[in-house]
Design a protein around this motif. Structure first.
Motif, PDB file in Angstrom:
ATOM      1  N   GLU A  33     -89.204 -61.970  52.849  1.00  0.00           N
ATOM      2  CA  GLU A  33     -90.308 -61.284  52.167  1.00  0.00           C
ATOM      3  C   GLU A  33     -91.201 -60.514  53.135  1.00  0.00           C
ATOM      4  OE1 GLU A  33     -91.859 -65.229  53.531  1.00  0.00           O
ATOM      5  OE2 GLU A  33     -90.007 -64.518  52.559  1.00  0.00           O
ATOM      6  N   LEU A  34     -91.045 -60.765  54.436  1.00  0.00           N
ATOM      7  CA  LEU A  34     -91.870 -60.095  55.445  1.00  0.00           C
ATOM      8  C   LEU A  34     -91.236 -58.803  55.956  1.00  0.00           C
ATOM      9  CD1 LEU A  34     -92.810 -63.293  57.501  1.00  0.00           C
ATOM     10  CD2 LEU A  34     -94.175 -62.134  55.750  1.00  0.00           C
ATOM     11  N   ALA A  35     -90.027 -58.503  55.502  1.00  0.00           N
ATOM     12  CA  ALA A  35     -89.324 -57.306  55.963  1.00  0.00           C
ATOM     13  C   ALA A  35     -89.981 -56.041  55.427  1.00  0.00           C
ATOM     14  CB  ALA A  35     -87.863 -57.363  55.520  1.00  0.00           C
ATOM     15  N   ASP A  36     -89.741 -54.921  56.109  1.00  0.00           N
ATOM     16  CA  ASP A  36     -90.161 -53.611  55.607  1.00  0.00           C
ATOM     17  C   ASP A  36     -89.124 -53.060  54.634  1.00  0.00           C
ATOM     18  OD1 ASP A  36     -92.625 -53.057  57.215  1.00  0.00           O
ATOM     19  OD2 ASP A  36     -91.217 -53.306  58.873  1.00  0.00           O
ATOM     20  N   SER A  37     -87.858 -53.399  54.857  1.00  0.00           N
ATOM     21  CA  SER A  37     -86.780 -52.946  53.977  1.00  0.00           C
ATOM     22  C   SER A  37     -85.688 -53.999  53.944  1.00  0.00           C
ATOM     23  CB  SER A  37     -86.225 -51.602  54.452  1.00  0.00           C
ATOM     24  OG  SER A  37     -85.796 -51.670  55.802  1.00  0.00           O
ATOM     25  N   VAL A  38     -85.022 -54.071  52.804  1.00  0.00           N
ATOM     26  CA  VAL A  38     -83.941 -55.048  52.607  1.00  0.00           C
ATOM     27  C   VAL A  38     -82.816 -54.373  51.834  1.00  0.00           C
ATOM     28  CG1 VAL A  38     -83.262 -57.167  51.389  1.00  0.00           C
ATOM     29  CG2 VAL A  38     -85.411 -57.100  52.653  1.00  0.00           C
ATOM     30  N   VAL A  39     -81.596 -54.669  52.244  1.00  0.00           N
ATOM     31  CA  VAL A  39     -80.408 -54.249  51.495  1.00  0.00           C
ATOM     32  C   VAL A  39     -79.760 -55.490  50.910  1.00  0.00           C
ATOM     33  CG1 VAL A  39     -78.036 -53.424  51.775  1.00  0.00           C
ATOM     34  CG2 VAL A  39     -79.930 -52.119  52.743  1.00  0.00           C
ATOM     35  N   MET A  40     -79.380 -55.432  49.629  1.00  0.00           N
ATOM     36  CA  MET A  40     -78.671 -56.536  48.992  1.00  0.00           C
ATOM     37  C   MET A  40     -77.697 -55.955  47.962  1.00  0.00           C
ATOM     38  SD  MET A  40     -82.178 -57.971  47.270  1.00  0.00           S
ATOM     39  CE  MET A  40     -81.500 -59.413  46.478  1.00  0.00           C
ATOM     40  N   ASP A  41     -76.491 -56.510  47.925  1.00  0.00           N
ATOM     41  CA  ASP A  41     -75.421 -55.945  47.100  1.00  0.00           C
ATOM     42  C   ASP A  41     -75.153 -56.769  45.846  1.00  0.00           C
ATOM     43  OD1 ASP A  41     -75.038 -53.902  48.855  1.00  0.00           O
ATOM     44  OD2 ASP A  41     -73.136 -54.626  49.656  1.00  0.00           O
ATOM     45  N   PRO A  42     -75.429 -56.220  44.653  1.00  0.00           N
ATOM     46  CA  PRO A  42     -75.032 -56.909  43.419  1.00  0.00           C
ATOM     47  C   PRO A  42     -73.525 -57.140  43.331  1.00  0.00           C
ATOM     48  CG  PRO A  42     -76.663 -55.223  42.933  1.00  0.00           C
ATOM     49  CD  PRO A  42     -76.261 -55.026  44.364  1.00  0.00           C
ATOM     50  N   HIS A  43     -72.716 -56.288  43.989  1.00  0.00           N
ATOM     51  CA  HIS A  43     -71.274 -56.511  43.915  1.00  0.00           C
ATOM     52  C   HIS A  43     -70.802 -57.639  44.834  1.00  0.00           C
ATOM     53  CE1 HIS A  43     -70.490 -53.011  47.012  1.00  0.00           C
ATOM     54  NE2 HIS A  43     -70.639 -54.151  47.653  1.00  0.00           N
ATOM     55  N   LYS A  44     -71.751 -58.319  45.427  1.00  0.00           N
ATOM     56  CA  LYS A  44     -71.435 -59.552  46.149  1.00  0.00           C
ATOM     57  C   LYS A  44     -72.067 -60.723  45.380  1.00  0.00           C
ATOM     58  CE  LYS A  44     -70.787 -57.466  50.705  1.00  0.00           C
ATOM     59  NZ  LYS A  44     -71.136 -56.053  50.510  1.00  0.00           N
ATOM     60  N   GLY A  45     -73.327 -61.010  45.643  1.00  0.00           N
ATOM     61  CA  GLY A  45     -73.952 -62.208  45.095  1.00  0.00           C
ATOM     62  C   GLY A  45     -74.269 -62.204  43.617  1.00  0.00           C
ATOM     63  N   LEU A  46     -74.147 -61.057  42.941  1.00  0.00           N
ATOM     64  CA  LEU A  46     -74.330 -61.046  41.490  1.00  0.00           C
ATOM     65  C   LEU A  46     -72.991 -60.921  40.759  1.00  0.00           C
ATOM     66  CD1 LEU A  46     -77.473 -59.028  40.312  1.00  0.00           C
ATOM     67  CD2 LEU A  46     -77.090 -61.480  40.288  1.00  0.00           C
ATOM     68  N   PHE A  47     -71.893 -60.886  41.532  1.00  0.00           N
ATOM     69  CA  PHE A  47     -70.534 -60.872  40.963  1.00  0.00           C
ATOM     70  C   PHE A  47     -70.228 -59.611  40.151  1.00  0.00           C
ATOM     71  CE2 PHE A  47     -72.327 -65.274  40.699  1.00  0.00           C
ATOM     72  CZ  PHE A  47     -71.773 -65.746  41.877  1.00  0.00           C
ATOM     73  N   ILE A  48     -70.978 -58.549  40.406  1.00  0.00           N
ATOM     74  CA  ILE A  48     -70.757 -57.266  39.739  1.00  0.00           C
ATOM     75  C   ILE A  48     -69.582 -56.560  40.426  1.00  0.00           C
ATOM     76  CG2 ILE A  48     -71.868 -55.079  39.101  1.00  0.00           C
ATOM     77  CD1 ILE A  48     -73.143 -57.560  37.822  1.00  0.00           C
TER      78      ILE A  48
END
Length: 484
Positions: A285-300
């Motif tokens: 939560e302290l980052a300036d920017s974050v990348v996260m992939d729904p096609h990984k952890g959301l199984f999309i």
């Protein structure tokens, strides 16, 4: 004129016939998944597709589906299978496919609010939901991308401008990451015109996490040399071993020294939905920017990334554009148009493939599935520790298990493990991949398919034992023959 009009517009009867054929194929594929191999080493590797070139006259849907089945869906990795345990598996939720189907049929242009206000609201709503999940503020901006690579490019280009890194500064503008940072970050730096930035690969601890002490030492040394440290890239789930850097400590150092702090959570970010995973991501939560992939952890399905950036103003300034022909689109009623915060102008309505599964399954289902993946990784790690011959150098932080087989004296370990993963892949019951830690050839079990369960892990461990025993027997026979 009616003849011309009908060429590309099948009537209702024809549409239903085509849809029925496609749905029958899809249902058959899903029903067969538990028995289909996870990997097929087909000699021609789909080259038979070239024997049916694009031509003037149409072919029947049955012929097209037959080509798809034999030449596209069979060879290589079966990415939809729960037995796919290699790399970082992508998801293949059926409800997500329905969202894609509807998005394609309605063909909403989701790049500009004026064109599709509901679609843009949906995508921005999803981004706000993701931001809240990791503790980012409500006014966070972002973009749903094709994956982590474009998401990283957006984040690093924004960071470049926020830190006022101009072309003259680039040779002295220093970037900090570990050797296990994803290669798309080096690629993003290069594409963003930052390829000449010095990149420091910071030392890692025994769990392959960035050392805060080594980072600060490097920053101070570079400052003393007259260089300009400007960017720290941390990982929340490395591809090699699934390690999570000490996010909180790195955030404090970045703030202390005035650096942009980016967290690559393409793989690990959505574990924030799971209680046991969220604790491991403390500091994100302290980052300036974050990348996260729904096609990984959301199984999309593949083609679903996301970037979140706290400095919404800078994100817009870096990526905005103006053109006379777009003058009707300028009013967005407070909603950010995706085309203004991304390199893309034309874009698919990606939000529907994420929104529909979340609505139809509920977040709780995803939370439970992610907890299961964390449990399965620990389960596999514990089992491997008691399997004769296998060694596990580090406990899994998330859902990647790293291990190798230590063969009997006289057998070269790296060559043996290279043969072992080849035999596992050729067997096809499960698919696993490999990597290197230093000079050691290692095997990886990446557990992230919603279709992967405990029986899958048991099968994988059984295959490993069978193939390792067979290879050792072959080596013993060979050694015996050579002696005589």
């Amino acid at each position: 004129m009616d003849a011309f009009r009908s060429l590309l517009e099948p009537d209702e009867t024809e549409r239903l016939r085509l849809q029925q054929a496609v749905e029958q194929y899809a249902q058959g594929f899903i029903q067969q998944l538990p028995t289909l191999p996870a990997f097929v080493a087909q000699p021609d590797m789909g080259a038979g597709l070239l024997e049916a070139p694009i031509q003037e006259e149409p072919i029947a849907i049955e012929e097209a589906l037959q080509l798809l089945q034999k030449q596209v869906d069979t060879p290589g990795i079966n990415s939809a299978s729960g037995n796919h345990l290699g790399y970082i598996p992508g998801g293949s939720l059926y409800t997500s496919a329905l969202g894609d189907y509807l998005a394609a049929v309605t063909n909403k242009y989701a790049g500009i609010f004026f064109s599709a206000p509901g679609a843009v609201r949906m995508e921005n709503m999803l981004l706000r939901w993701m931001a809240g999940m990791i503790g980012f503020p409500e006014d966070t901006a972002g973009n749903l991308t094709s994956g982590g690579s474009i998401a990283s490019l957006i984040a690093l280009a924004t960071a470049r401008d926020a830190q006022k890194i101009t072309s003259r500064m680039i040779p002295d503008a220093v970037v900090y990451m570990t050797a296990h940072a994803h290669h798309c970050l080096d690629k993003a730096l290069r594409i963003a015109g930052l390829g000449e930035c010095p990149v420091r690969h910071i030392e890692m601890d025994a769990a392959y996490r960035m050392s805060p002490q080594a980072l600060e030492k490097a920053i101070l040394a570079d400052k003393a040399s007259g260089l300009t440290p400007w960017l720290v890239i941390a990982s929340a789930g490395t591809t090699d071993v699934g390690a999570v850097d000490p996010l909180q400590d790195l955030a404090h150092l970045a703030k202390k020294h005035g650096l942009w702090y980016h967290v690559d959570a393409a793989y690990g970010g959505f574990f924030a939905l799971a209680a046991s995973g969220k604790a491991k991501l403390k500091g994100i939560e302290l980052a300036d920017s974050v990348v996260m992939d729904p096609h990984k952890g959301l199984f999309i399905p593949y083609g679903s990334g996301a970037v979140l950036i706290k400095n919404a103003k800078q994100l817009g300034e870096t990526h905005h554009y103006q053109a006379n022909y777009m003058q009707d689109t300028l009013s967005s009623l407070g909603e950010v148009s995706p085309a203004d915060v991304s390199p893309e102008l034309s874009k698919h309505f990606r939000g529907l493939r994420i929104w529909l599964p979340l609505q139809l399954h509920g977040v709780k289902a995803f939370r439970i599935a992610l907890e299961e993946k964390l449990f399965l990784a620990q389960y596999a790690y514990n089992k491997l520790q008691y399997m004769p011959g296998f060694e596990t150098p580090v406990a899994p932080a998330l859902s990647v298990v790293i291990f190798r087989y230590k063969p009997k004296a006289g057998i070269e370990a790296n060559a043996f493990n290279q043969n072992l993963i080849h035999e596992v892949q050729q067997d096809g019951r499960v698919f696993m991949s490999s990597t290197k830690l230093g000079e050691a050839y290692m095997l990886r079990m990446a557990i992230l398919s919603f279709r992967t369960h405990q029986d899958t892990i048991d099968t994988a461990l059984q295959v490993l034992q069978e193939k390792a025993a067979a290879l050792e027997e072959q080596a013993a026979v060979k050694a015996s023959v050579e002696r005589y």
